[in-house]
Design an enzyme around this catalytic site. Structure first.
Site, PDB file in Angstrom:
ATOM      1  N   ASP A  64      35.711  55.177 -59.735  1.00 52.82           N
ATOM      2  CA  ASP A  64      35.798  56.780 -59.549  1.00 52.82           C
ATOM      3  C   ASP A  64      37.297  56.958 -59.053  1.00 52.82           C
ATOM      4  O   ASP A  64      37.375  58.036 -58.507  1.00 52.82           O
ATOM      5  CB  ASP A  64      34.879  57.390 -58.918  1.00 52.82           C
ATOM      6  CG  ASP A  64      34.665  58.853 -58.847  1.00 52.82           C
ATOM      7  OD1 ASP A  64      34.317  59.520 -58.118  1.00 52.82           O
ATOM      8  OD2 ASP A  64      35.228  59.349 -59.912  1.00 52.82           O
ATOM      9  N   LYS A  75      42.002  57.393 -63.636  1.00 52.22           N
ATOM     10  CA  LYS A  75      41.314  57.022 -64.632  1.00 52.22           C
ATOM     11  C   LYS A  75      42.018  55.905 -65.537  1.00 52.22           C
ATOM     12  O   LYS A  75      41.562  55.060 -66.472  1.00 52.22           O
ATOM     13  CB  LYS A  75      41.103  58.110 -65.732  1.00 52.22           C
ATOM     14  CG  LYS A  75      40.334  59.398 -64.843  1.00 52.22           C
ATOM     15  CD  LYS A  75      38.978  58.771 -63.907  1.00 52.22           C
ATOM     16  CE  LYS A  75      38.629  59.914 -63.005  1.00 52.22           C
ATOM     17  NZ  LYS A  75      37.844  59.272 -62.014  1.00 52.22           N
ATOM     18  N   ASP A 134      32.573  56.772 -63.515  1.00 46.63           N
ATOM     19  CA  ASP A 134      32.438  58.054 -63.566  1.00 46.63           C
ATOM     20  C   ASP A 134      33.644  58.797 -64.347  1.00 46.63           C
ATOM     21  O   ASP A 134      34.505  57.902 -64.814  1.00 46.63           O
ATOM     22  CB  ASP A 134      32.673  58.784 -62.269  1.00 46.63           C
ATOM     23  CG  ASP A 134      32.460  60.295 -62.257  1.00 46.63           C
ATOM     24  OD1 ASP A 134      33.011  60.982 -61.341  1.00 46.63           O
ATOM     25  OD2 ASP A 134      31.276  60.667 -62.905  1.00 46.63           O
ATOM     26  N   ASN A 135      33.325  59.858 -64.998  1.00 43.59           N
ATOM     27  CA  ASN A 135      34.405  60.545 -65.810  1.00 43.59           C
ATOM     28  C   ASN A 135      34.879  59.811 -67.107  1.00 43.59           C
ATOM     29  O   ASN A 135      35.935  59.923 -67.755  1.00 43.59           O
ATOM     30  CB  ASN A 135      35.392  60.642 -64.957  1.00 43.59           C
ATOM     31  CG  ASN A 135      35.301  61.268 -63.724  1.00 43.59           C
ATOM     32  OD1 ASN A 135      35.494  60.552 -62.753  1.00 43.59           O
ATOM     33  ND2 ASN A 135      34.534  62.464 -63.602  1.00 43.59           N
ATOM     34  N   GLU A 148      31.034  67.294 -62.476  1.00 45.25           N
ATOM     35  CA  GLU A 148      30.428  67.981 -61.456  1.00 45.25           C
ATOM     36  C   GLU A 148      30.591  69.429 -61.219  1.00 45.25           C
ATOM     37  O   GLU A 148      31.386  69.961 -61.478  1.00 45.25           O
ATOM     38  CB  GLU A 148      30.903  67.200 -60.113  1.00 45.25           C
ATOM     39  CG  GLU A 148      32.616  66.966 -59.952  1.00 45.25           C
ATOM     40  CD  GLU A 148      33.014  65.867 -60.785  1.00 45.25           C
ATOM     41  OE1 GLU A 148      32.443  65.302 -61.552  1.00 45.25           O
ATOM     42  OE2 GLU A 148      34.121  65.549 -60.256  1.00 45.25           O
TER      43      GLU A 148
HETATM   44  O1  LIG Z   1      40.943  62.414 -61.390  1.00 43.33           O
HETATM   45  C1  LIG Z   1      40.009  62.091 -60.876  1.00 43.33           C
HETATM   46  N1  LIG Z   1      39.641  61.148 -60.009  1.00 43.33           N
HETATM   47  C2  LIG Z   1      40.811  60.475 -59.329  1.00 43.33           C
HETATM   48  C3  LIG Z   1      40.484  59.988 -58.159  1.00 43.33           C
HETATM   49  C4  LIG Z   1      41.108  59.410 -57.410  1.00 43.33           C
HETATM   50  C5  LIG Z   1      40.899  58.988 -56.075  1.00 43.33           C
HETATM   51  O2  LIG Z   1      40.932  57.435 -56.034  1.00 43.33           O
HETATM   52  C6  LIG Z   1      41.836  57.275 -54.997  1.00 43.33           C
HETATM   53  N2  LIG Z   1      42.469  55.863 -55.305  1.00 43.33           N
HETATM   54  C7  LIG Z   1      42.078  54.771 -54.618  1.00 43.33           C
HETATM   55  C8  LIG Z   1      42.641  53.479 -54.938  1.00 43.33           C
HETATM   56  C9  LIG Z   1      43.600  53.489 -55.927  1.00 43.33           C
HETATM   57  O3  LIG Z   1      44.132  52.531 -56.247  1.00 43.33           O
HETATM   58  C10 LIG Z   1      43.974  54.619 -56.354  1.00 43.33           C
HETATM   59  C11 LIG Z   1      43.365  55.679 -56.271  1.00 43.33           C
HETATM   60  C12 LIG Z   1      42.816  58.442 -54.894  1.00 43.33           C
HETATM   61  O4  LIG Z   1      43.626  58.330 -53.682  1.00 43.33           O
HETATM   62  C13 LIG Z   1      41.922  59.569 -54.841  1.00 43.33           C
HETATM   63  O5  LIG Z   1      41.034  59.544 -53.757  1.00 43.33           O
HETATM   64  C14 LIG Z   1      38.913  63.194 -61.339  1.00 43.33           C
HETATM   65  C15 LIG Z   1      39.078  64.180 -61.964  1.00 43.33           C
HETATM   66  C16 LIG Z   1      38.225  65.118 -62.221  1.00 43.33           C
HETATM   67  N3  LIG Z   1      38.313  66.229 -62.822  1.00 43.33           N
HETATM   68  O6  LIG Z   1      37.663  67.021 -63.253  1.00 43.33           O
HETATM   69  O7  LIG Z   1      39.690  66.717 -63.314  1.00 43.33           O
HETATM   70  C17 LIG Z   1      36.927  64.875 -62.204  1.00 43.33           C
HETATM   71  C18 LIG Z   1      36.510  63.543 -61.433  1.00 43.33           C
HETATM   72  O8  LIG Z   1      35.185  63.320 -61.208  1.00 43.33           O
HETATM   73  C19 LIG Z   1      37.485  62.689 -61.030  1.00 43.33           C
HETATM   74  O9  LIG Z   1      37.256  61.604 -60.138  1.00 43.33           O
HETATM   75 MG   LIG Z   2      34.906  61.230 -60.605  1.00 41.11          MG
END
Ligand SMILES: O=C(NC/C=C/[C@H]1O[C@@H](n2ccc(=O)cc2)[C@H](O)[C@@H]1O)c1cc([N+](=O)[O-])cc(O)c1O
Ligand SMILES: [Mg+2]
Length: 215
Positions: free
Chosen positions: A141, A144, A169-170, A199
């Site tokens: 999650d 992406k 997810d997603n 969500e």
């Molecule tokens: O972009 C999305 N998620 C990116 C999540 C990123 C998370 O993962 C961490 N991370 C941890 C370890 C790493 O190596 C890199 C990042 C980042 O620091 C952040 O906390 C997203 C976007 C939407 N949306 O509707 O736009 C909906 C969703 O459910 C989503 O998950």
């Molecule tokens: Mg997500």
């Protein structure tokens, strides 16, 4: 300076949830995200699918990529059997600081190891650093475009073995097209899509569950 959204989400937990009660933490975050400010937690609808898969799998070794505020961390940790090991990776120190407090408010700090850093840096070190041999469940999650490279790295490090379940997810919104193509076309995975919604919205999204069949 103005508080960040994760900090405002944490305030909502502290104001509404009961200390040591994971369900009240989940409910407080869902209420905040539905009525105050949307945030990218897996949410209650996809969260229920996640719950049922965790209960069915009863995993001993779990890896979560992308802790964010700790919402799915709490959902998963509250359902794990005693003695299970749960590692969650978070890149952003500010998010990690909020997540530690959310996890603590749920009383689940003893069940979760929150590791700060990039998945690409940590995956090769999980075995020797935490003594984990393989993961029964990986919840993806985070960014992406990282789902596929990280899955390949987990395979190469032997952390994905026959029976490992990947839950992503997603896969529709925002979408993870290269990952989806890989797990759906690979003879080494049995993949299925759980249709749901993004969500707190009516937009389609869903979870992809992919079971590794072995090399
Ligand atoms: O972009 C999305 N998620 C990116 C999540 C990123 C998370 O993962 C961490 N991370 C941890 C370890 C790493 O190596 C890199 C990042 C980042 O620091 C952040 O906390 C997203 C976007 C939407 N949306 O509707 O736009 C909906 C969703 O459910 C989503 O998950
Ligand atoms: Mg997500």
């Amino acid at each position: 300076t103005r508080k960040s959204r994760p900090q405002r989400l944490l305030k909502a937990v502290e104001g509404k949830a009961t200390l040591g009660d994971p369900q009240s933490v989940i409910t407080a975050i869902d209420h905040f995200c539905r009525h105050k400010e949307w945030a990218m937690n897996v949410g209650d609808e996809k969260g229920s699918i996640l719950d049922s898969l965790v209960i069915e799998l009863s995993p001993v070794n779990v890896l979560e990529l992308g802790t964010y505020c700790g919402y799915s961390t709490v959902r998963i940790a509250r359902l794990l059997p005693p003695g299970a090991r749960f590692i969650t990776l978070e890149f952003n120190p500010d998010y990690a600081a909020v997540a530690r407090q959310v996890i603590g408010w749920a009383g689940l700090e003893d069940k979760v190891q929150l590791v700060e850093g990039a998945s690409g840096d940590w995956i090769p070190r999980l075995r020797e650093h935490f003594g984990v041999q393989m993961f029964d469940l990986v919840f993806l999650d985070h960014w992406k475009d990282q789902y596929l490279p990280d899955t390949k790295q987990l395979e190469e490090c032997g952390l994905i073995q026959k029976g490992t379940v990947l839950l992503a997810d997603n896969v529709i919104c925002p979408g993870t097209p290269d990952y989806l193509k890989y797990v759906r076309n690979s003879p080494h995975y049995d993949s299925r899509y759980y249709r749901s919604h993004l969500e707190y919205t009516k937009v389609e999204d869903g979870l992809e569950k992919s079971v590794f069949l072995g090399f």
